[in-house]
Write an enzyme that holds these catalytic residues in place. Structure first.
Site, PDB file in Angstrom:
ATOM      1  N   ALA A  10      -0.910  -0.959   7.125  1.00  0.00           N
ATOM      2  CA  ALA A  10      -0.925  -1.742   8.367  1.00  0.00           C
ATOM      3  C   ALA A  10      -1.401  -3.146   8.029  1.00  0.00           C
ATOM      4  O   ALA A  10      -2.046  -3.371   7.002  1.00  0.00           O
ATOM      5  CB  ALA A  10      -1.856  -1.109   9.398  1.00  0.00           C
ATOM      6  N   ASP A  41       1.506   5.345   5.940  1.00  0.00           N
ATOM      7  CA  ASP A  41       1.921   3.938   5.905  1.00  0.00           C
ATOM      8  C   ASP A  41       0.696   3.030   5.959  1.00  0.00           C
ATOM      9  O   ASP A  41      -0.383   3.447   6.420  1.00  0.00           O
ATOM     10  CB  ASP A  41       2.838   3.644   7.111  1.00  0.00           C
ATOM     11  CG  ASP A  41       3.640   2.363   6.953  1.00  0.00           C
ATOM     12  OD1 ASP A  41       3.486   1.668   5.934  1.00  0.00           O
ATOM     13  OD2 ASP A  41       4.432   2.063   7.873  1.00  0.00           O
ATOM     14  N   THR A  55       0.846  -1.205   0.000  1.00  0.00           N
ATOM     15  CA  THR A  55       0.000   0.000   0.000  1.00  0.00           C
ATOM     16  C   THR A  55       0.878   1.251   0.000  1.00  0.00           C
ATOM     17  O   THR A  55       0.600   2.218  -0.727  1.00  0.00           O
ATOM     18  CB  THR A  55      -0.948  -0.013   1.220  1.00  0.00           C
ATOM     19  OG1 THR A  55      -1.479  -1.328   1.402  1.00  0.00           O
ATOM     20  CG2 THR A  55      -2.089   0.974   1.021  1.00  0.00           C
ATOM     21  N   GLU A 101       9.733   1.916  10.826  1.00  0.00           N
ATOM     22  CA  GLU A 101       8.396   2.505  10.703  1.00  0.00           C
ATOM     23  C   GLU A 101       8.000   3.180  12.012  1.00  0.00           C
ATOM     24  O   GLU A 101       7.471   4.299  12.017  1.00  0.00           O
ATOM     25  CB  GLU A 101       7.372   1.422  10.346  1.00  0.00           C
ATOM     26  CG  GLU A 101       7.539   0.874   8.934  1.00  0.00           C
ATOM     27  CD  GLU A 101       6.658  -0.321   8.621  1.00  0.00           C
ATOM     28  OE1 GLU A 101       6.546  -0.657   7.455  1.00  0.00           O
ATOM     29  OE2 GLU A 101       6.093  -0.922   9.562  1.00  0.00           O
TER      30      GLU A 101
HETATM   31  C1  5RP Z   1       5.662  -3.509   6.742  1.00  0.00           C
HETATM   32  C2  5RP Z   1       4.346  -3.053   7.253  1.00  0.00           C
HETATM   33  C3  5RP Z   1       3.264  -2.814   6.259  1.00  0.00           C
HETATM   34  O1  5RP Z   1       2.717  -1.553   6.476  1.00  0.00           O
HETATM   35  C4  5RP Z   1       2.200  -3.850   6.461  1.00  0.00           C
HETATM   36  O2  5RP Z   1       2.790  -5.136   6.373  1.00  0.00           O
HETATM   37  C5  5RP Z   1       1.106  -3.709   5.406  1.00  0.00           C
HETATM   38  O3  5RP Z   1       1.612  -4.063   4.162  1.00  0.00           O
HETATM   39  P1  5RP Z   1       0.693  -4.115   2.876  1.00  0.00           P
HETATM   40  O4  5RP Z   1       0.337  -2.696   2.535  1.00  0.00           O
HETATM   41  O5  5RP Z   1       1.566  -4.765   1.832  1.00  0.00           O
HETATM   42  O6  5RP Z   1      -0.513  -4.951   3.195  1.00  0.00           O
HETATM   43  O7  5RP Z   1       4.132  -2.886   8.422  1.00  0.00           O
HETATM   44  O8  5RP Z   1       6.558  -3.739   7.782  1.00  0.00           O
END
Ligand code: 5RP
Length: 221
Positions: free
Chosen positions: A83, A81, A31, A103
């Protein structure tokens, strides 16, 4: 909308939270990657990015976005970010991609955390997704035993090393009814670098993608 289209929609919406002529904190994962691609469109309106992982740094730089060390930046108005799980109150599980420590540091150094997720990530109670814990390698077995005492079932993420040279334990079976307390408890185990619970510093805004568009949640903090 497909899951990827939902991720793209929230990434596009997140651009509205970027403050012109300032640094942007940038997360990691699929994402966040969509967000980086959107950020590239407005790269001339920002100072640049503070990145939370080597992978995000590479993607930012491939777009020609300047990436600055956190040590050289004193104000980050917003951190954006994804999650792995988020509650409507803004507590999150993160670290599926293993970038949890950087993060958490960049998020802590930022004034606002905007969490971007598709609707599958919004949960009433955290803990279905195995909780990632970054651990220094020599403490792996000791920390695993302590996590068992807390009721968890830790599994070593074999073959994975974090950007900080550490290992990850993914912990199933924890009832995360009090995320803030559990974040404190796990962070106090010697050898733990970071637990992927983001509750003390949760999300200020959650952008949730769904079939009908993007919903904005603003948890009371
Ligand atoms: C990476 C993270 C990501 O934000 C979490 O894994 C979500 O990833 P995605 O957007 O691919 O579902 O914490 O350490």
């Amino acid at each position: 909308m497909t899951q990827d289209e939902q991720k793209q929609a929230v990434a596009r919406e997140a651009i509205r939270h970027v403050v012109p002529d300032s640094w942007v904190g940038v997360g990691s994962g699929s994402t966040a990657n969509f967000f980086i691609d959107e950020l590239a469109r407005i790269k001339h309106n920002i100072k640049g990015a503070v990145s939370s992982s080597a992978k995000s740094t590479a993607r930012l730089q491939a777009h020609g976005i300047e990436v600055e060390e956190l040590n050289n930046v004193d104000d980050i108005p917003v951190y954006i970010d994804g999650a792995d799980e988020v509650t409507r109150w803004g507590a999150m599980v993160k670290g599926g991609g293993g970038a949890l420590t950087r993060e958490k540091v960049v998020a802590a150094a930022s004034r606002k955390f905007v969490c971007i997720v598709d609707r599958t990530k919004v949960v009433p109670v955290l803990g279905t997704f195995g909780l990632p814990v970054e651990v220094i390698p020599m403490a792996r077995s000791y920390v695993a035993r302590e996590l068992v005492h807390l009721g968890g079932r830790p599994a070593w993420r074999m073959g994975f090393t974090t950007d900080n040279g550490n290992v990850i334990l993914d912990v199933d079976g924890l009832a995360i009814t009090d995320p803030t307390a559990l974040e404190t408890t796990i962070n106090q185990i010697p050898g733990v670098v970071t637990v992927g619970l983001f509750a003390h510093r949760g999300a200020d805004v959650i952008l949730v993608g769904s079939d009908t568009g993007v919903e904005t949640l603003t948890p009371a903090r």
